[in-house]
Design a protein around this motif. Structure first.
Motif, PDB file in Angstrom:
ATOM      1  N   GLY A 121       0.787  -1.215   0.000  1.00  0.00           N
ATOM      2  CA  GLY A 121       0.000   0.000   0.000  1.00  0.00           C
ATOM      3  C   GLY A 121       0.825   1.275   0.000  1.00  0.00           C
ATOM      4  O   GLY A 121       1.882   1.357   0.635  1.00  0.00           O
ATOM      5  N   SER A 122       0.272   2.286  -0.681  1.00  0.00           N
ATOM      6  CA  SER A 122       0.833   3.626  -0.554  1.00  0.00           C
ATOM      7  C   SER A 122       0.222   4.288   0.687  1.00  0.00           C
ATOM      8  O   SER A 122       0.533   5.419   1.010  1.00  0.00           O
ATOM      9  CB  SER A 122       0.560   4.450  -1.813  1.00  0.00           C
ATOM     10  N   LEU A 172       4.331  10.454 -10.572  1.00  0.00           N
ATOM     11  CA  LEU A 172       4.055  10.151  -9.159  1.00  0.00           C
ATOM     12  C   LEU A 172       5.177  10.617  -8.238  1.00  0.00           C
ATOM     13  O   LEU A 172       5.103  10.402  -7.022  1.00  0.00           O
ATOM     14  CB  LEU A 172       3.829   8.642  -8.970  1.00  0.00           C
ATOM     15  N   LYS A 222       5.798  -1.152 -14.137  1.00  0.00           N
ATOM     16  CA  LYS A 222       5.523  -2.565 -13.855  1.00  0.00           C
ATOM     17  C   LYS A 222       6.462  -3.477 -14.635  1.00  0.00           C
ATOM     18  O   LYS A 222       6.956  -4.474 -14.105  1.00  0.00           O
ATOM     19  CB  LYS A 222       4.060  -2.879 -14.139  1.00  0.00           C
ATOM     20  N   GLY A 261      -2.469  -3.829   0.930  1.00  0.00           N
ATOM     21  CA  GLY A 261      -2.514  -2.614   0.124  1.00  0.00           C
ATOM     22  C   GLY A 261      -3.899  -2.455  -0.475  1.00  0.00           C
ATOM     23  O   GLY A 261      -4.836  -3.183  -0.107  1.00  0.00           O
ATOM     24  N   GLY A 262      -4.019  -1.537  -1.406  1.00  0.00           N
ATOM     25  CA  GLY A 262      -5.303  -1.244  -2.023  1.00  0.00           C
ATOM     26  C   GLY A 262      -5.364  -1.722  -3.461  1.00  0.00           C
ATOM     27  O   GLY A 262      -4.740  -2.730  -3.829  1.00  0.00           O
ATOM     28  N   ALA A 263      -6.090  -0.960  -4.289  1.00  0.00           N
ATOM     29  CA  ALA A 263      -6.330  -1.373  -5.674  1.00  0.00           C
ATOM     30  C   ALA A 263      -5.022  -1.496  -6.455  1.00  0.00           C
ATOM     31  O   ALA A 263      -4.846  -2.423  -7.254  1.00  0.00           O
ATOM     32  CB  ALA A 263      -7.254  -0.366  -6.352  1.00  0.00           C
ATOM     33  N   THR A 282      -2.014  -2.231  -5.379  1.00  0.00           N
ATOM     34  CA  THR A 282      -1.286  -3.434  -4.950  1.00  0.00           C
ATOM     35  C   THR A 282      -1.880  -4.675  -5.611  1.00  0.00           C
ATOM     36  O   THR A 282      -1.148  -5.526  -6.146  1.00  0.00           O
ATOM     37  CB  THR A 282      -1.365  -3.547  -3.415  1.00  0.00           C
ATOM     38  N   GLU A 292      -3.762  -4.826  -8.307  1.00  0.00           N
ATOM     39  CA  GLU A 292      -3.585  -4.780  -9.757  1.00  0.00           C
ATOM     40  C   GLU A 292      -2.195  -5.295 -10.142  1.00  0.00           C
ATOM     41  O   GLU A 292      -2.039  -6.094 -11.071  1.00  0.00           O
ATOM     42  CB  GLU A 292      -3.784  -3.334 -10.240  1.00  0.00           C
TER      43      GLU A 292
HETATM   44  P1  AMP Z   1      -2.307   1.165  -3.495  1.00  0.00           P
HETATM   45  O1  AMP Z   1      -2.303  -0.289  -3.148  1.00  0.00           O
HETATM   46  O2  AMP Z   1      -3.555   1.564  -4.264  1.00  0.00           O
HETATM   47  O3  AMP Z   1      -2.032   2.067  -2.326  1.00  0.00           O
HETATM   48  O4  AMP Z   1      -1.136   1.391  -4.538  1.00  0.00           O
HETATM   49  C1  AMP Z   1       0.109   0.815  -4.301  1.00  0.00           C
HETATM   50  C2  AMP Z   1       1.044   1.126  -5.414  1.00  0.00           C
HETATM   51  O5  AMP Z   1       0.485   0.723  -6.661  1.00  0.00           O
HETATM   52  C3  AMP Z   1       1.354   2.608  -5.546  1.00  0.00           C
HETATM   53  O6  AMP Z   1       2.725   2.720  -5.817  1.00  0.00           O
HETATM   54  C4  AMP Z   1       0.561   3.015  -6.763  1.00  0.00           C
HETATM   55  O7  AMP Z   1       1.198   4.053  -7.478  1.00  0.00           O
HETATM   56  C5  AMP Z   1       0.589   1.779  -7.579  1.00  0.00           C
HETATM   57  N1  AMP Z   1      -0.504   1.685  -8.518  1.00  0.00           N
HETATM   58  C6  AMP Z   1      -1.755   2.130  -8.411  1.00  0.00           C
HETATM   59  N2  AMP Z   1      -2.479   1.830  -9.511  1.00  0.00           N
HETATM   60  C7  AMP Z   1      -1.643   1.178 -10.350  1.00  0.00           C
HETATM   61  C8  AMP Z   1      -1.750   0.616 -11.651  1.00  0.00           C
HETATM   62  N3  AMP Z   1      -2.892   0.609 -12.331  1.00  0.00           N
HETATM   63  N4  AMP Z   1      -0.653   0.046 -12.169  1.00  0.00           N
HETATM   64  C9  AMP Z   1       0.489   0.034 -11.495  1.00  0.00           C
HETATM   65  N5  AMP Z   1       0.658   0.530 -10.287  1.00  0.00           N
HETATM   66  C10 AMP Z   1      -0.389   1.101  -9.710  1.00  0.00           C
END
Ligand code: AMP
Length: 195
Positions: free
Chosen positions: A15-16, A74, A97, A112-114, A116, A118
């Motif tokens: 997660g961020s 970012l 990626k 993490g969230g979306a 992570t 993805e």
């Molecule tokens: P999150 O889990 O949403 O807090 O995001 C964790 C990490 O995934 C952060 O570094 C985001 O910048 C990155 N991230 C968010 N969406 C995507 C995506 N579609 N593709 C690649 N990385 C992403």
């Protein structure tokens, strides 16, 4: 320093954000320190924020190598970490990626969230299609991923995911167990089309 034969650099998705329970940050720090102790370099998104920054700081503090890969746009939001062993600034998410995948010998997601999910699902589907042979896992700390694990079993039961594809993802709460499984990992090409 340890001697894992296969995974020299592990890509950590997380997660961020840090989550509500401070235990998540403690788990992320423990993973960073463990990777450094085992001589495994960390590859991650390159930010200072959330669990991402926590893993990186802990690994660096324990003497490990940390490589960040951050897209230009970012640099501000995720506040690029400037104390890393290496920081790659790339054009966009796709290049991020692809670069993280190229630099790593395996992939592990912390809570993490979306973003992570993805990232983790993308490398899992790449393995499913035989595009790489690297191990993929979820660190199920605090039961964070247990409902996702149940859902993956449901996908399998319902005939949308075959057992071999499901088995490509190691899910465990103990990072030592996951790393040991990764060190033993051997990829057998699967017939994705046989459910
Ligand atoms: P999150 O889990 O949403 O807090 O995001 C964790 C990490 O995934 C952060 O570094 C985001 O910048 C990155 N991230 C968010 N969406 C995507 C995506 N579609 N593709 C690649 N990385 C992403």
């Amino acid at each position: 320093m340890g001697g894992d034969s296969l995974v020299r650099r592990l890509c950590v998705f997380c997660g961020s954000s840090s989550g509500k329970d401070p235990g998540y940050a403690a788990d992320a720090a423990a993973l960073g320190a463990l990777l450094a102790r085992r001589g495994i370099g960390v590859v991650y998104g390159g930010g200072q924020v959330g669990l991402m920054g926590t893993v990186a700081d802990a690994a660096l503090e324990a003497g490990g190598e940390v490589t960040g890969v951050i897209p230009k746009h970012l640099m501000r939001e995720e506040i690029a970490h400037h104390g890393l062993t290496e920081l790659h600034v790339v054009a966009d998410m796709h290049e991020r990626k692809a670069t993280m995948a190229r630099l790593s010998d395996g992939f592990l997601a912390l809570p993490g969230g979306a973003g992570t999910l993805e990232e983790l699902f993308e490398v899992w589907t790449w393995a499913q299609l035989g595009l790489h042979a690297k191990p993929v896992g979820l660190l199920d700390v605090r039961g964070f991923y247990s409902r996702l694990a149940e859902f993956l079993d449901h996908m399998t039961d319902e005939g949308f995911l075959n057992h071999a594809s499901r088995d490509l993802v190691t899910i465990d709460s103990d990072p030592e167990v996951v790393l040991d499984a990764f060190a033993r990992h051997s990829y057998t090409p699967i017939d994705k089309w046989a459910v």
